[in-house]
Design a protein around this motif. Sequence first.
Motif, PDB file in Angstrom:
ATOM      1  N   VAL A  55     -18.903  42.656 -25.421  1.00 36.46           N
ATOM      2  CA  VAL A  55     -19.270  42.861 -24.163  1.00 36.46           C
ATOM      3  C   VAL A  55     -20.684  42.441 -24.036  1.00 36.46           C
ATOM      4  O   VAL A  55     -20.471  41.124 -23.032  1.00 36.46           O
ATOM      5  N   GLN A  56     -21.294  42.391 -25.293  1.00 38.86           N
ATOM      6  CA  GLN A  56     -22.242  41.605 -25.226  1.00 38.86           C
ATOM      7  C   GLN A  56     -22.444  39.599 -24.590  1.00 38.86           C
ATOM      8  O   GLN A  56     -22.575  39.069 -24.235  1.00 38.86           O
ATOM      9  N   ILE A  57     -21.789  39.144 -25.544  1.00 40.24           N
ATOM     10  CA  ILE A  57     -21.238  37.891 -25.810  1.00 40.24           C
ATOM     11  C   ILE A  57     -20.452  37.706 -24.449  1.00 40.24           C
ATOM     12  O   ILE A  57     -20.680  36.324 -23.742  1.00 40.24           O
ATOM     13  N   GLU A  58     -19.604  38.613 -22.955  1.00 40.00           N
ATOM     14  CA  GLU A  58     -19.348  38.453 -22.093  1.00 40.00           C
ATOM     15  C   GLU A  58     -21.033  38.296 -20.703  1.00 40.00           C
ATOM     16  O   GLU A  58     -20.776  37.726 -20.247  1.00 40.00           O
ATOM     17  N   ILE A  59     -21.998  39.473 -21.318  1.00 41.33           N
ATOM     18  CA  ILE A  59     -22.622  39.475 -20.250  1.00 41.33           C
ATOM     19  C   ILE A  59     -24.011  38.195 -20.628  1.00 41.33           C
ATOM     20  O   ILE A  59     -23.879  37.379 -19.759  1.00 41.33           O
ATOM     21  N   GLU A  60     -23.627  38.273 -21.333  1.00 44.62           N
ATOM     22  CA  GLU A  60     -24.528  36.185 -22.014  1.00 44.62           C
ATOM     23  C   GLU A  60     -23.973  35.561 -21.440  1.00 44.62           C
ATOM     24  O   GLU A  60     -24.459  34.004 -20.608  1.00 44.62           O
ATOM     25  N   ARG A  71     -24.760  46.028 -17.110  1.00 47.61           N
ATOM     26  CA  ARG A  71     -23.347  46.860 -16.764  1.00 47.61           C
ATOM     27  C   ARG A  71     -22.926  46.210 -15.876  1.00 47.61           C
ATOM     28  O   ARG A  71     -21.503  46.241 -15.474  1.00 47.61           O
ATOM     29  N   GLU A  72     -23.626  46.176 -14.454  1.00 45.50           N
ATOM     30  CA  GLU A  72     -23.018  46.233 -13.365  1.00 45.50           C
ATOM     31  C   GLU A  72     -22.596  44.688 -12.994  1.00 45.50           C
ATOM     32  O   GLU A  72     -20.892  44.459 -12.166  1.00 45.50           O
ATOM     33  N   GLY A  73     -23.051  44.033 -13.510  1.00 47.25           N
ATOM     34  CA  GLY A  73     -22.203  42.784 -13.715  1.00 47.25           C
ATOM     35  C   GLY A  73     -21.020  42.396 -14.782  1.00 47.25           C
ATOM     36  O   GLY A  73     -20.562  42.242 -13.861  1.00 47.25           O
ATOM     37  N   ILE A  74     -20.819  42.926 -15.778  1.00 47.11           N
ATOM     38  CA  ILE A  74     -19.647  43.315 -16.752  1.00 47.11           C
ATOM     39  C   ILE A  74     -18.876  43.765 -15.645  1.00 47.11           C
ATOM     40  O   ILE A  74     -17.692  43.967 -15.752  1.00 47.11           O
ATOM     41  N   VAL A  75     -19.360  44.976 -15.097  1.00 47.20           N
ATOM     42  CA  VAL A  75     -18.583  45.823 -14.159  1.00 47.20           C
ATOM     43  C   VAL A  75     -17.932  44.642 -13.227  1.00 47.20           C
ATOM     44  O   VAL A  75     -16.271  44.830 -13.011  1.00 47.20           O
ATOM     45  N   GLN A  76     -18.492  44.203 -12.259  1.00 44.04           N
ATOM     46  CA  GLN A  76     -18.242  43.297 -11.310  1.00 44.04           C
ATOM     47  C   GLN A  76     -17.336  42.385 -11.775  1.00 44.04           C
ATOM     48  O   GLN A  76     -16.406  41.378 -11.811  1.00 44.04           O
ATOM     49  N   PHE A  77     -17.638  40.992 -12.966  1.00 44.04           N
ATOM     50  CA  PHE A  77     -16.626  40.631 -14.220  1.00 44.04           C
ATOM     51  C   PHE A  77     -15.900  40.994 -13.970  1.00 44.04           C
ATOM     52  O   PHE A  77     -14.293  40.280 -13.909  1.00 44.04           O
TER      53      PHE A  77
END
Length: 116
Positions: A55-60, A71-77
Amino acid sequence: MASPQSISVEQMRTILNEVINTLESPDYASKLDEAKEAAGNEMLKMMQLVFPMVVQIEIETIKRHGFVGTREGIVQFTQMIRELESMDSEIARLHSMIRNHYLPPVSISSTVDTSL
């Protein structure tokens, strides 16, 4: 940089490929392997040790493409992936490759009796 709301299939493929390339890079592959080894085949440990790294790699990665790095960004993604993977088999394949990094292999026995 496209806004997340207007992301195209090609842009999503690019983002997913960037995530995979990072996960499989020498810097991260060994860390992920160590976490997977520590987790064994236990799903709870996998979610505690490996999943947060992915998840951290995805967020970056998604931050570089206009998503919020929260967290909202990763949920939207993730919601966008779900929508696009039903329309594009390549996105589904790439998403599956990412999930394979944190989901332990499941062996399905062909000898299981499924009759009622």
